[in-house]
Design a protein around this motif. Structure first.
Motif, mmCIF file in Angstrom:
data_model
loop_
_atom_site.group_PDB
_atom_site.id
_atom_site.type_symbol
_atom_site.label_atom_id
_atom_site.label_comp_id
_atom_site.label_asym_id
_atom_site.label_seq_id
_atom_site.Cartn_x
_atom_site.Cartn_y
_atom_site.Cartn_z
ATOM 1 N N VAL A 93 0.835 -1.201 0.000
ATOM 2 C CA VAL A 93 0.000 0.000 0.000
ATOM 3 C C VAL A 93 0.871 1.253 0.000
ATOM 4 C CG1 VAL A 93 -1.674 1.344 1.337
ATOM 5 C CG2 VAL A 93 -2.020 -1.099 1.013
ATOM 6 N N SER A 94 1.952 1.252 0.791
ATOM 7 C CA SER A 94 2.810 2.434 0.866
ATOM 8 C C SER A 94 3.522 2.706 -0.453
ATOM 9 C CB SER A 94 3.832 2.288 1.989
ATOM 10 O OG SER A 94 4.801 1.314 1.684
ATOM 11 N N ARG A 95 3.647 1.700 -1.290
ATOM 12 C CA ARG A 95 4.278 1.869 -2.594
ATOM 13 C C ARG A 95 3.267 2.091 -3.713
ATOM 14 N NH1 ARG A 95 7.190 -0.256 1.012
ATOM 15 N NH2 ARG A 95 9.434 -0.278 0.951
ATOM 16 N N GLY A 96 2.002 2.150 -3.331
ATOM 17 C CA GLY A 96 0.966 2.420 -4.318
ATOM 18 C C GLY A 96 0.621 1.241 -5.204
ATOM 19 N N LEU A 97 1.001 0.030 -4.791
ATOM 20 C CA LEU A 97 0.716 -1.145 -5.615
ATOM 21 C C LEU A 97 -0.719 -1.621 -5.467
ATOM 22 C CD1 LEU A 97 4.044 -3.061 -4.925
ATOM 23 C CD2 LEU A 97 3.456 -1.661 -6.917
ATOM 24 N N PHE A 98 -1.251 -1.508 -4.262
ATOM 25 C CA PHE A 98 -2.638 -1.859 -4.000
ATOM 26 C C PHE A 98 -3.242 -0.823 -3.077
ATOM 27 C CE2 PHE A 98 -0.947 -6.001 -5.206
ATOM 28 C CZ PHE A 98 -1.938 -6.455 -6.055
ATOM 29 N N SER A 99 -4.547 -0.814 -3.030
ATOM 30 C CA SER A 99 -5.247 0.097 -2.121
ATOM 31 C C SER A 99 -6.311 -0.698 -1.383
ATOM 32 C CB SER A 99 -5.891 1.243 -2.902
ATOM 33 O OG SER A 99 -6.773 0.741 -3.879
ATOM 34 N N GLY A 100 -6.862 -0.094 -0.372
ATOM 35 C CA GLY A 100 -7.901 -0.763 0.399
ATOM 36 C C GLY A 100 -9.259 -0.621 -0.258
ATOM 37 N N ALA A 158 -11.468 -12.542 -0.969
ATOM 38 C CA ALA A 158 -10.800 -13.058 -2.164
ATOM 39 C C ALA A 158 -10.679 -11.971 -3.214
ATOM 40 C CB ALA A 158 -11.589 -14.244 -2.725
ATOM 41 N N MET A 159 -9.526 -11.939 -3.873
ATOM 42 C CA MET A 159 -9.313 -10.975 -4.948
ATOM 43 C C MET A 159 -9.657 -11.649 -6.269
ATOM 44 S SD MET A 159 -5.918 -8.891 -6.086
ATOM 45 C CE MET A 159 -6.176 -7.404 -5.153
ATOM 46 N N THR A 160 -10.548 -11.054 -6.996
ATOM 47 C CA THR A 160 -10.921 -11.617 -8.295
ATOM 48 C C THR A 160 -9.923 -11.161 -9.352
ATOM 49 O OG1 THR A 160 -12.286 -9.736 -8.936
ATOM 50 C CG2 THR A 160 -13.365 -11.490 -7.650
ATOM 51 N N ARG A 161 -9.988 -11.775 -10.483
ATOM 52 C CA ARG A 161 -9.129 -11.372 -11.594
ATOM 53 C C ARG A 161 -9.413 -9.914 -11.966
ATOM 54 N NH1 ARG A 161 -9.197 -14.187 -17.534
ATOM 55 N NH2 ARG A 161 -7.893 -12.637 -18.554
ATOM 56 N N GLY A 162 -10.671 -9.535 -11.933
ATOM 57 C CA GLY A 162 -11.054 -8.166 -12.240
ATOM 58 C C GLY A 162 -10.481 -7.169 -11.244
ATOM 59 N N ASN A 163 -10.501 -7.526 -9.942
ATOM 60 C CA ASN A 163 -9.901 -6.663 -8.919
ATOM 61 C C ASN A 163 -8.407 -6.466 -9.178
ATOM 62 O OD1 ASN A 163 -11.865 -8.386 -6.508
ATOM 63 N ND2 ASN A 163 -12.254 -6.305 -7.181
ATOM 64 N N CYS A 164 -7.739 -7.556 -9.474
ATOM 65 C CA CYS A 164 -6.301 -7.501 -9.704
ATOM 66 C C CYS A 164 -5.983 -6.653 -10.936
ATOM 67 C CB CYS A 164 -5.736 -8.902 -9.858
ATOM 68 S SG CYS A 164 -3.943 -8.947 -9.952
ATOM 69 N N GLU A 165 -6.721 -6.863 -12.010
ATOM 70 C CA GLU A 165 -6.497 -6.086 -13.223
ATOM 71 C C GLU A 165 -6.785 -4.606 -13.004
ATOM 72 O OE1 GLU A 165 -8.669 -7.770 -16.475
ATOM 73 O OE2 GLU A 165 -7.534 -9.635 -16.410
ATOM 74 N N ALA A 166 -7.832 -4.306 -12.266
ATOM 75 C CA ALA A 166 -8.181 -2.907 -11.999
ATOM 76 C C ALA A 166 -7.085 -2.224 -11.198
ATOM 77 C CB ALA A 166 -9.513 -2.824 -11.265
ATOM 78 N N ASP A 167 -6.571 -2.909 -10.186
ATOM 79 C CA ASP A 167 -5.501 -2.323 -9.376
ATOM 80 C C ASP A 167 -4.218 -2.152 -10.180
ATOM 81 O OD1 ASP A 167 -6.114 -1.350 -6.901
ATOM 82 O OD2 ASP A 167 -5.638 -3.175 -5.803
ATOM 83 N N THR A 168 -3.780 -3.193 -10.857
ATOM 84 C CA THR A 168 -2.521 -3.105 -11.586
ATOM 85 C C THR A 168 -2.647 -2.235 -12.821
ATOM 86 O OG1 THR A 168 -2.992 -5.202 -12.705
ATOM 87 C CG2 THR A 168 -1.618 -5.296 -10.737
ATOM 88 N N ASP A 169 -3.760 -2.287 -13.513
ATOM 89 C CA ASP A 169 -3.949 -1.443 -14.694
ATOM 90 C C ASP A 169 -4.048 0.018 -14.309
ATOM 91 O OD1 ASP A 169 -4.292 -1.073 -17.532
ATOM 92 O OD2 ASP A 169 -6.387 -0.594 -17.103
ATOM 93 N N GLY A 170 -4.740 0.300 -13.224
ATOM 94 C CA GLY A 170 -4.858 1.666 -12.758
ATOM 95 C C GLY A 170 -3.512 2.261 -12.387
ATOM 96 N N ARG A 171 -2.648 1.464 -11.766
ATOM 97 C CA ARG A 171 -1.311 1.930 -11.409
ATOM 98 C C ARG A 171 -0.468 2.128 -12.657
ATOM 99 N NH1 ARG A 171 -4.258 2.300 -7.721
ATOM 100 N NH2 ARG A 171 -4.071 1.276 -5.739
ATOM 101 N N HIS A 172 -0.629 1.229 -13.620
ATOM 102 C CA HIS A 172 0.161 1.318 -14.856
ATOM 103 C C HIS A 172 -0.196 2.573 -15.652
ATOM 104 C CE1 HIS A 172 2.311 0.045 -18.408
ATOM 105 N NE2 HIS A 172 1.219 0.224 -19.124
ATOM 106 N N ASN A 173 -1.453 2.905 -15.699
ATOM 107 C CA ASN A 173 -1.886 4.054 -16.476
ATOM 108 C C ASN A 173 -1.557 5.383 -15.828
ATOM 109 O OD1 ASN A 173 -2.914 2.532 -18.577
ATOM 110 N ND2 ASN A 173 -4.925 2.345 -17.632
ATOM 111 N N GLN A 174 -1.194 5.398 -14.545
ATOM 112 C CA GLN A 174 -0.832 6.643 -13.863
ATOM 113 C C GLN A 174 0.569 7.100 -14.218
ATOM 114 O OE1 GLN A 174 -1.393 5.949 -9.695
ATOM 115 N NE2 GLN A 174 -3.615 6.095 -9.818
ATOM 116 N N ARG A 175 1.366 6.251 -14.795
ATOM 117 C CA ARG A 175 2.773 6.585 -15.109
ATOM 118 C C ARG A 175 2.877 7.438 -16.336
ATOM 119 N NH1 ARG A 175 5.030 0.596 -14.076
ATOM 120 N NH2 ARG A 175 4.246 0.474 -11.996
#
Length: 71
Positions: free
Chosen positions: A36-43, A54-71
């Motif tokens: 969380v402190s590195r911005g990889l996931f959020s609550g 449980a984390m669904t595939r959609g949750n994982c994609e939303a978190d990682t895709d959202g972080r990727h698009n912020q760069r």
């Protein structure tokens, strides 16, 4: 003749104190705070991380895709 050089790199990150009330005493508390402190996931909210949900595939994609698009 080539000169070999070694470089030292540092990694900076924003350390924030997580306010998640549901990770107190959880076995993954330190790991949760790390990602969380590195911005990889959020609550799921500002005060709830939901570590036992449980984390669904959609949750994982939303978190990682959202972080990727912020760069």
């Amino acid at each position: 003749m080539q000169k070999s050089e070694l470089s030292t790199y540092g990694i900076g990150y924003k350390q924030s104190n997580t306010a998640f009330t549901d990770i107190v005493g959880h076995w993954a508390k330190e790991d949760i705070e790390f990602v969380v402190s590195r911005g990889l996931f959020s609550g799921t909210s500002n005060t709830i991380f939901s570590p036992n949900t449980a984390m669904t595939r959609g949750n994982c994609e939303a978190d990682t895709d959202g972080r990727h698009n912020q760069r």
